[in-house]
Design an enzyme around this catalytic site. Structure first.
Site, PDB file in Angstrom:
ATOM      1  N   LYS A  47       0.846  -1.201   0.000  1.00  0.00           N
ATOM      2  CA  LYS A  47       0.000   0.000   0.000  1.00  0.00           C
ATOM      3  C   LYS A  47       0.879   1.249   0.000  1.00  0.00           C
ATOM      4  CE  LYS A  47      -3.463  -0.297   2.804  1.00  0.00           C
ATOM      5  NZ  LYS A  47      -4.515  -0.221   3.822  1.00  0.00           N
TER       6      LYS A  47
ATOM      7  N   THR B  91      -9.939   7.345   3.658  1.00  0.00           N
ATOM      8  CA  THR B  91     -10.075   6.029   3.027  1.00  0.00           C
ATOM      9  C   THR B  91     -11.307   6.012   2.123  1.00  0.00           C
ATOM     10  OG1 THR B  91      -9.085   5.033   4.983  1.00  0.00           O
ATOM     11  CG2 THR B  91     -10.198   3.543   3.472  1.00  0.00           C
TER      12      THR B  91
ATOM     13  N   MET C 137     -14.418  -7.414   6.616  1.00  0.00           N
ATOM     14  CA  MET C 137     -13.214  -8.167   6.959  1.00  0.00           C
ATOM     15  C   MET C 137     -12.551  -8.766   5.715  1.00  0.00           C
ATOM     16  SD  MET C 137     -13.187  -7.592  10.094  1.00  0.00           S
ATOM     17  CE  MET C 137     -11.924  -8.672  10.742  1.00  0.00           C
TER      18      MET C 137
ATOM     19  N   LYS D 156       1.676  -4.124  10.977  1.00  0.00           N
ATOM     20  CA  LYS D 156       0.296  -4.265  11.455  1.00  0.00           C
ATOM     21  C   LYS D 156       0.312  -4.896  12.840  1.00  0.00           C
ATOM     22  CE  LYS D 156      -4.041  -3.815  10.075  1.00  0.00           C
ATOM     23  NZ  LYS D 156      -4.574  -2.680   9.289  1.00  0.00           N
TER      24      LYS D 156
ATOM     25  N   ALA E  16     -11.960  -2.931   2.387  1.00  0.00           N
ATOM     26  CA  ALA E  16     -11.416  -4.021   3.218  1.00  0.00           C
ATOM     27  C   ALA E  16     -10.024  -4.429   2.744  1.00  0.00           C
ATOM     28  CB  ALA E  16     -12.358  -5.222   3.182  1.00  0.00           C
ATOM     29  N   ASN E  17      -9.177  -4.788   3.692  1.00  0.00           N
ATOM     30  CA  ASN E  17      -7.842  -5.286   3.365  1.00  0.00           C
ATOM     31  C   ASN E  17      -7.915  -6.774   3.070  1.00  0.00           C
ATOM     32  OD1 ASN E  17      -6.067  -3.005   3.689  1.00  0.00           O
ATOM     33  ND2 ASN E  17      -6.546  -3.072   5.877  1.00  0.00           N
TER      34      ASN E  17
ATOM     35  N   VAL F 268     -15.465   3.126   7.744  1.00  0.00           N
ATOM     36  CA  VAL F 268     -15.270   3.483   6.331  1.00  0.00           C
ATOM     37  C   VAL F 268     -16.544   3.257   5.512  1.00  0.00           C
ATOM     38  CG1 VAL F 268     -13.899   3.116   4.260  1.00  0.00           C
ATOM     39  CG2 VAL F 268     -12.820   2.850   6.497  1.00  0.00           C
ATOM     40  N   GLY F 269     -17.176   2.092   5.715  1.00  0.00           N
ATOM     41  CA  GLY F 269     -18.376   1.770   4.935  1.00  0.00           C
ATOM     42  C   GLY F 269     -19.435   2.863   5.074  1.00  0.00           C
TER      43      GLY F 269
HETATM   44  P1  NAD Z   1     -14.976  -0.958  11.456  1.00  0.00           P
HETATM   45  O1  NAD Z   1     -14.715  -1.941  12.531  1.00  0.00           O
HETATM   46  O2  NAD Z   1     -15.315   0.431  11.843  1.00  0.00           O
HETATM   47  O3  NAD Z   1     -16.110  -1.487  10.455  1.00  0.00           O
HETATM   48  C1  NAD Z   1     -16.195  -2.802  10.000  1.00  0.00           C
HETATM   49  C2  NAD Z   1     -17.667  -3.147   9.954  1.00  0.00           C
HETATM   50  O4  NAD Z   1     -17.820  -4.418   9.326  1.00  0.00           O
HETATM   51  C3  NAD Z   1     -18.290  -3.252  11.337  1.00  0.00           C
HETATM   52  O5  NAD Z   1     -19.457  -2.444  11.370  1.00  0.00           O
HETATM   53  C4  NAD Z   1     -18.596  -4.736  11.488  1.00  0.00           C
HETATM   54  O6  NAD Z   1     -19.737  -4.966  12.290  1.00  0.00           O
HETATM   55  C5  NAD Z   1     -18.820  -5.136  10.042  1.00  0.00           C
HETATM   56  N1  NAD Z   1     -18.659  -6.561   9.752  1.00  0.00           N
HETATM   57  C6  NAD Z   1     -17.748  -7.449  10.228  1.00  0.00           C
HETATM   58  N2  NAD Z   1     -17.936  -8.652   9.671  1.00  0.00           N
HETATM   59  C7  NAD Z   1     -18.972  -8.521   8.812  1.00  0.00           C
HETATM   60  C8  NAD Z   1     -19.625  -9.407   7.922  1.00  0.00           C
HETATM   61  N3  NAD Z   1     -19.265 -10.679   7.794  1.00  0.00           N
HETATM   62  N4  NAD Z   1     -20.635  -8.927   7.155  1.00  0.00           N
HETATM   63  C9  NAD Z   1     -21.026  -7.640   7.258  1.00  0.00           C
HETATM   64  N5  NAD Z   1     -20.453  -6.752   8.098  1.00  0.00           N
HETATM   65  C10 NAD Z   1     -19.438  -7.192   8.857  1.00  0.00           C
HETATM   66  O7  NAD Z   1     -13.674  -0.964  10.523  1.00  0.00           O
HETATM   67  P2  NAD Z   1     -13.258   0.094   9.423  1.00  0.00           P
HETATM   68  O8  NAD Z   1     -12.195   0.966   9.981  1.00  0.00           O
HETATM   69  O9  NAD Z   1     -14.469   0.687   8.781  1.00  0.00           O
HETATM   70  O10 NAD Z   1     -12.522  -0.855   8.361  1.00  0.00           O
HETATM   71  C11 NAD Z   1     -13.253  -1.656   7.433  1.00  0.00           C
HETATM   72  C12 NAD Z   1     -12.259  -2.387   6.512  1.00  0.00           C
HETATM   73  O11 NAD Z   1     -11.470  -1.418   5.804  1.00  0.00           O
HETATM   74  C13 NAD Z   1     -11.261  -3.261   7.268  1.00  0.00           C
HETATM   75  O12 NAD Z   1     -10.927  -4.382   6.483  1.00  0.00           O
HETATM   76  C14 NAD Z   1     -10.043  -2.361   7.415  1.00  0.00           C
HETATM   77  O13 NAD Z   1      -8.840  -3.078   7.572  1.00  0.00           O
HETATM   78  C15 NAD Z   1     -10.086  -1.620   6.090  1.00  0.00           C
HETATM   79  N6  NAD Z   1      -9.422  -0.317   6.116  1.00  0.00           N
HETATM   80  C16 NAD Z   1      -9.810   0.656   6.986  1.00  0.00           C
HETATM   81  C17 NAD Z   1      -9.175   1.889   6.972  1.00  0.00           C
HETATM   82  C18 NAD Z   1      -9.595   3.019   7.891  1.00  0.00           C
HETATM   83  O14 NAD Z   1      -9.241   4.177   7.609  1.00  0.00           O
HETATM   84  N7  NAD Z   1     -10.344   2.756   8.954  1.00  0.00           N
HETATM   85  C19 NAD Z   1      -8.124   2.119   6.065  1.00  0.00           C
HETATM   86  C20 NAD Z   1      -7.754   1.112   5.181  1.00  0.00           C
HETATM   87  C21 NAD Z   1      -8.409  -0.114   5.205  1.00  0.00           C
END
Ligand code: NAD
Length: 360
Positions: A81, A157, A248, A93, A269-270, A191-192
C-alpha cells in the site's frame, strides 16, 4: 534492532512454517496475562530509520495461529500500500485477540501502549477494525507512537474508494456519473458508513447494505429510508453494478465468487481476495477487481500527512488522495495491454518499489 535480539520476537522457525511469512523484518508476540493482552505486531519491511506504519486491529480470532497469520498478511499488504501510494515507509500491522468474557479496555490498551514504547518508534499505529478514536485518545496518555486522531483516516479512506470507483467507471463504461449505477456495501462501520454518505451525497439511491451489527444498520435505515438492508450472507450476490467490501478479509472466496453479479469490485477491506486464484478467476469472469491496497490507501495517506506535518491541510490531503485514481488508471492500462488481472500488475509494481526501498 535485529529480529533475534528482541525479547518477545516470534522465532524464525515458527514463522517459516507459516505460508503467509514473507521474510518479515520483525514479529513480536504481545503477551500480558494481567491485562489480557494477547496478539502480534508484525513489521514487514523497514526503510532505514523511518518507522513502519499500520493500524491496530482488535478481533475475535479463533486461535493464536489465525491472529499471527493475519498480522503477517496484513503487514505485507501495508508495504505494498505504502509503495503504490508513493510513500517511503515500510508496512506493519498489529492484531490483538479480543479477550473472551469481561475485560478492561483501559488495562488492555495501556499494556499495548507500553509494548509500542518498547519498539522505540520503529512502529507507528492507529485504529483499524475493532478500535475507536476513544481507544486512541486513551493510549495517547501512555505512548506517542500513534496517528489518526487529527486526520480522520476513515474519511480519507472513503474518499480514496470513491476516487477508485470513478476510475473504474471511466475505464469500464466511459461514464463516471456514479448515480447511474447500483451498489452493495458489506460492512457499514467507520469506512463503509463514510462511503455510503459520499455516494448518497452524489445522488446514488440504489444501494444495499449489510452489517453484523444490527444497530448500525437500523440507524442508517432510519436516516436514509431508500437504502435497502439485506442479510450479511447475501450482500455479495445482489444484482448490482458495484460491490464494495468494507468489512473483513476474504470476502471474495471460493464460496462467494460464483454468486457475484456485479461488474466492479471496489471497497476498503484489506485482503479481500482469499487467495490469488480468486483474483485470477474474477479476471476470467470479466469482473473488474480494483486492488484493495491501492483503493484503500487514502487512510494511510491521511495518517502520514498527520505524521509529517504539524497541521492538517485539507487541500494538500485531498490532492494526495486524488492521486490514487492516477495509480489505478496506470494499473488498468497495463492490465489491458498485457491481459493480466489488475492485482497482478499492482503486485509487480509494488514488489519492485519495495525491493528498492527496504534497507534494514
Ligand atoms: P470498522 O470496525 O469500523 O467497520 C467494520 C464493519 O464491518 C463493522 O461495522 C462490522 O460490524 C462489520 N462486519 C464485520 N464482519 C462482517 C460481515 N461478515 N458482514 C457484514 N459486516 C461485517 O472498521 P473500518 O475501519 O471501517 O474498516 C473496514 C475495513 O477497511 C477493514 O478491512 C479495514 O482493515 C479496512 N481499512 C480501513 C481503513 C480506515 O481508515 N479505517 C483504512 C484502510 C483499510
Amino acid at each position: 534492532m535485529k529480529i533475534k535480539s528482541y525479547k518477545n520476537a516470534v522465532s524464525i522457525k515458527l514463522l517459516k512454517s507459516i505460508p503467509e511469512y514473507d521474510e518479515h523484518f520483525l514479529v513480536i508476540h504481545l503477551n500480558n496475562k494481567r491485562a489480557k493482552l494477547d496478539g502480534y505486531i508484525a513489521i514487514h519491511k523497514k526503510n532505514g530509520k523511518l518507522p513502519s506504519f499500520g493500524a491496530t486491529r482488535l478481533w475475535n480470532y479463533k486461535s493464536n495461529k489465525d491472529a499471527l497469520k493475519d498480522s503477517l498478511r496484513l503487514s505485507k499488504l501495508m508495504s505494498y500500500k505504502s509503495a503504490l501510494a508513493g510513500l517511503p515507509y515500510g508496512g506493519a500491522k498489529a492484531v490483538i485477540i479480543k479477550p473472551k468474557g469481561k475485560f478492561s479496555r483501559e488495562k488492555l490498551f495501556e499494556a499495548y501502549a507500553n509494548e509500542l514504547n518498547k519498539l522505540n518508534g520503529m512502529f507507528v499505529t492507529g485504529t483499524d477494525v475493532g478500535l475507536t478514536i476513544k481507544d486512541l485518545e486513551y493510549m495517547k496518555k501512555f505512548t506517542k507512537y500513534l496517528v489518526g486522531y487529527n486526520s480522520k483516516p476513515e474519511k480519507g479512506t472513503a474518499l480514496g474508494v470513491k476516487n477508485s470507483l470513478d476510475s473504474a467507471l471511466e475505464y469500464l463504461y466511459k461514464n463516471k456519473l456514479c448515480s447511474d449505477y447500483s451498489y452493495s456495501i458489506q460492512g457499514v462501520g467507520k469506512v463503509g458508513f463514510e462511503l455510503l454518505k459520499i455516494l448518497i451525497d452524489a445522488g446514488v439511491r440504489n444501494i444495499y447494505i449489510a452489517d453484523i451489527d444490527k444497530k448500525k444498520v437500523k440507524e442508517i435505515l432510519d436516516k436514509y429510508p431508500f437504502v435497502k438492508a439485506v442479510n450479511t450472507k447475501e450482500i455479495h450476490n445482489q444484482e448490482v453494478d458495484i460491490y464494495c467490501p468494507c468489512a473483513m478479509s476474504g470476502s471474495l472466496n471460493h464460496r462467494t465468487i460464483n454468486d457475484l453479479k456485479c461488474k466492479i469490485i471496489v471497497g476498503s477491506a484489506n485482503n479481500q481476495l482469499l487467495d490469488i486464484s480468486i483474483g485470477n478467476e474474477l479476471h476470467k469472469k470479466g469482473i473488474l477487481y480494483c486492488p484493495d491496497y491501492v483503493v484503500n490507501s487514502g487512510g494511510l495517506i491521511s495518517v502520514i500527512d498527520e505524521y509529517v506535518y504539524e497541521k492538517i491541510d485539507g487541500k494538500r490531503l485531498r490532492n494526495n488522495i486524488n492521486k490514487i485514481s492516477l495509480v489505478l488508471k496506470k494499473i488498468f492500462r497495463e492490465s489491458s495491454k498485457k491481459d493480466l488481472p489488475p492485482f497482478i500488475v499492482s503486485n509487480d509494481i509494488g514488489l519492485s518499489i519495495i525491493n528498492k526501498n527496504s534497507v534494514e
